[in-house]
Motif scaffolding. Structure first.
Motif: not given
Length: 196
Positions: A18-23, A25-37, A39-42
């Motif tokens: 689980l990742l939590f952030s006020a924003t 950024p593209p780098e975090v989205s890239r990490v999510c796509r690469q290392y998560m199966r 992933p859902t963005n809430i």
């Protein structure tokens, strides 16, 4: 982000992340796509990008007068604790030296300072051993300081998300906070885009 990737690579493949952030950024989205199966963005929408419990003001200043205006602001506000953000480590060092010469209890925090010393500086700031912490965006995320009364953006942040993270260091846990931004003629449009 490199440290986050190193940590993720050392974790078991079968896990829940689980990742939590006020924003986001593209780098975090890239990490999510690469290392998560799958992933859902809430996203929880807010009518404003910044927190309503933080009173935000800006002052138009000339670049050459920023230090003078910073000193004036600190004399008027007399904050119990204050985080002053600059865009570069060089600016952090210059502003910190200026404040120390003026008699303030101030310390610097930026990425060129070894991690152990940065942690010690933050610990001392939280304990109230000094009142002014001058920092780059290394202190904008993940740093929780109880009762931080004032955040000053000595420089308008280069990235939009940084503004939200910077001012979010104050006004935490139901408290009210204040954020002041120094704006030069070249910065004014950037600030309007950032703080909308």
């Amino acid at each position: 982000i490199d440290q986050v990737v190193r940590i993720i690579r050392s974790l078991p493949r079968n896990r829940i992340t689980l990742l939590f952030s006020a924003t986001m950024p593209p780098e975090v989205s890239r990490v999510c796509r690469q290392y998560m199966r799958n992933p859902t963005n809430i996203a929880i929408e807010s009518p404003t990008k910044t927190v309503d419990s933080i009173k935000q003001v800006y002052y138009r200043v000339d670049e050459k007068e920023k230090r003078f205006q910073l000193n004036r602001l600190l004399l008027v506000e007399q904050p119990e604790s204050c985080l002053i953000f600059c865009n570069t480590r060089i600016a952090v060092e210059q502003v910190c030296r200026f404040l120390v010469r003026k008699g303030y209890a101030a310390q610097a925090l930026h990425g060129d300072i070894p991690q152990g010393r940065r942690m010690q500086t933050v610990k001392q700031f939280k304990q109230g051993k000094f009142h002014l912490l001058v920092a780059t965006d290394v202190a904008a995320r993940g740093l929780h300081i109880d009762d931080l009364s004032l955040v000053i953006n000595y420089d308008v942040p280069l990235e939009k998300d940084s503004y939200v993270h910077r001012i979010g260091r104050t006004g935490r846990a139901g408290q009210t906070g204040r954020a002041v931004t120094f704006v030069t003629g070249e910065d004014i449009m950037t600030l309007y885009e950032t703080a909308e």
